[in-house]
Design a protein around this motif. Sequence first.
Motif, PDB file in Angstrom:
ATOM      1  N   LEU A  41       0.821  -1.213   0.000  1.00 42.02           N
ATOM      2  CA  LEU A  41       0.000   0.000   0.000  1.00 42.02           C
ATOM      3  C   LEU A  41       0.854   1.262   0.000  1.00 42.02           C
ATOM      4  O   LEU A  41       0.525   2.250  -0.661  1.00 42.02           O
ATOM      5  CB  LEU A  41      -0.935  -0.006   1.206  1.00 42.02           C
ATOM      6  CG  LEU A  41      -2.074  -1.013   1.159  1.00 42.02           C
ATOM      7  CD1 LEU A  41      -2.832  -1.010   2.481  1.00 42.02           C
ATOM      8  CD2 LEU A  41      -3.016  -0.712   0.008  1.00 42.02           C
ATOM      9  N   SER A  42       1.954   1.234   0.723  1.00 47.48           N
ATOM     10  CA  SER A  42       2.843   2.396   0.766  1.00 47.48           C
ATOM     11  C   SER A  42       3.466   2.671  -0.595  1.00 47.48           C
ATOM     12  O   SER A  42       3.504   3.819  -1.049  1.00 47.48           O
ATOM     13  CB  SER A  42       3.958   2.179   1.796  1.00 47.48           C
ATOM     14  OG  SER A  42       3.418   2.027   3.071  1.00 47.48           O
ATOM     15  N   THR A  44       2.319   1.729  -3.496  1.00 48.24           N
ATOM     16  CA  THR A  44       1.245   2.158  -4.388  1.00 48.24           C
ATOM     17  C   THR A  44       0.930   3.638  -4.180  1.00 48.24           C
ATOM     18  O   THR A  44       0.786   4.398  -5.144  1.00 48.24           O
ATOM     19  CB  THR A  44      -0.019   1.322  -4.144  1.00 48.24           C
ATOM     20  OG1 THR A  44       0.298  -0.051  -4.322  1.00 48.24           O
ATOM     21  CG2 THR A  44      -1.137   1.719  -5.079  1.00 48.24           C
ATOM     22  N   THR A  45       0.842   4.055  -2.944  1.00 47.65           N
ATOM     23  CA  THR A  45       0.551   5.453  -2.631  1.00 47.65           C
ATOM     24  C   THR A  45       1.660   6.370  -3.133  1.00 47.65           C
ATOM     25  O   THR A  45       1.382   7.433  -3.708  1.00 47.65           O
ATOM     26  CB  THR A  45       0.361   5.631  -1.116  1.00 47.65           C
ATOM     27  OG1 THR A  45      -0.683   4.764  -0.680  1.00 47.65           O
ATOM     28  CG2 THR A  45       0.011   7.060  -0.770  1.00 47.65           C
ATOM     29  N   LEU A  46       2.905   5.974  -2.934  1.00 48.63           N
ATOM     30  CA  LEU A  46       4.018   6.800  -3.405  1.00 48.63           C
ATOM     31  C   LEU A  46       4.014   6.941  -4.922  1.00 48.63           C
ATOM     32  O   LEU A  46       4.261   8.031  -5.448  1.00 48.63           O
ATOM     33  CB  LEU A  46       5.343   6.203  -2.931  1.00 48.63           C
ATOM     34  CG  LEU A  46       5.643   6.355  -1.450  1.00 48.63           C
ATOM     35  CD1 LEU A  46       6.908   5.576  -1.089  1.00 48.63           C
ATOM     36  CD2 LEU A  46       5.787   7.805  -1.069  1.00 48.63           C
ATOM     37  N   LYS A  48       1.373   6.695  -6.939  1.00 47.08           N
ATOM     38  CA  LYS A  48       0.239   7.535  -7.335  1.00 47.08           C
ATOM     39  C   LYS A  48       0.504   9.010  -7.017  1.00 47.08           C
ATOM     40  O   LYS A  48       0.140   9.888  -7.796  1.00 47.08           O
ATOM     41  CB  LYS A  48      -1.034   7.071  -6.620  1.00 47.08           C
ATOM     42  CG  LYS A  48      -1.445   5.664  -6.963  1.00 47.08           C
ATOM     43  CD  LYS A  48      -1.858   5.543  -8.405  1.00 47.08           C
ATOM     44  CE  LYS A  48      -2.273   4.117  -8.690  1.00 47.08           C
ATOM     45  NZ  LYS A  48      -2.652   3.894 -10.054  1.00 47.08           N
ATOM     46  N   LEU A  49       1.138   9.297  -5.872  1.00 51.79           N
ATOM     47  CA  LEU A  49       1.451  10.680  -5.528  1.00 51.79           C
ATOM     48  C   LEU A  49       2.470  11.272  -6.492  1.00 51.79           C
ATOM     49  O   LEU A  49       2.395  12.456  -6.838  1.00 51.79           O
ATOM     50  CB  LEU A  49       1.975  10.770  -4.097  1.00 51.79           C
ATOM     51  CG  LEU A  49       0.917  10.671  -3.011  1.00 51.79           C
ATOM     52  CD1 LEU A  49       1.576  10.659  -1.638  1.00 51.79           C
ATOM     53  CD2 LEU A  49      -0.076  11.810  -3.102  1.00 51.79           C
ATOM     54  N   ARG A  50       3.409  10.459  -6.927  1.00 48.04           N
ATOM     55  CA  ARG A  50       4.408  10.935  -7.876  1.00 48.04           C
ATOM     56  C   ARG A  50       3.751  11.322  -9.207  1.00 48.04           C
ATOM     57  O   ARG A  50       4.074  12.348  -9.796  1.00 48.04           O
ATOM     58  CB  ARG A  50       5.463   9.853  -8.088  1.00 48.04           C
ATOM     59  CG  ARG A  50       6.585  10.263  -8.955  1.00 48.04           C
ATOM     60  CD  ARG A  50       7.449  11.264  -8.259  1.00 48.04           C
ATOM     61  NE  ARG A  50       8.607  11.522  -9.101  1.00 48.04           N
ATOM     62  CZ  ARG A  50       9.383  12.540  -8.942  1.00 48.04           C
ATOM     63  NH1 ARG A  50       9.165  13.389  -7.975  1.00 48.04           N
ATOM     64  NH2 ARG A  50      10.402  12.716  -9.726  1.00 48.04           N
TER      65      ARG A  50
END
Length: 70
Positions: A41-42, A44-46, A48-50
């Motif tokens: 999840l971490s 994936t979040t990084l 998507k934020l990028r």
Amino acid sequence: MKLQDIILWIVVLLAIVVVLWYVFGNSPTFEQAILVLLLGLSITTLVKLRVLETRFNFLARDFREHSKKR
């Protein structure tokens, strides 16, 4: 496919394998399974934020160009 997409799919598949391994086998421990899920999840979040940051930078550039034309 981009490298980040490939890494994302590898982490997601790894998380699914570890959870299924925990459910159907006697290894790994519950904490290890949760750790792999949180890692997935971490990442994936990084990723998507990028992507969102890149799009925002393009939007900011477009606004700057538009304001210069006025």
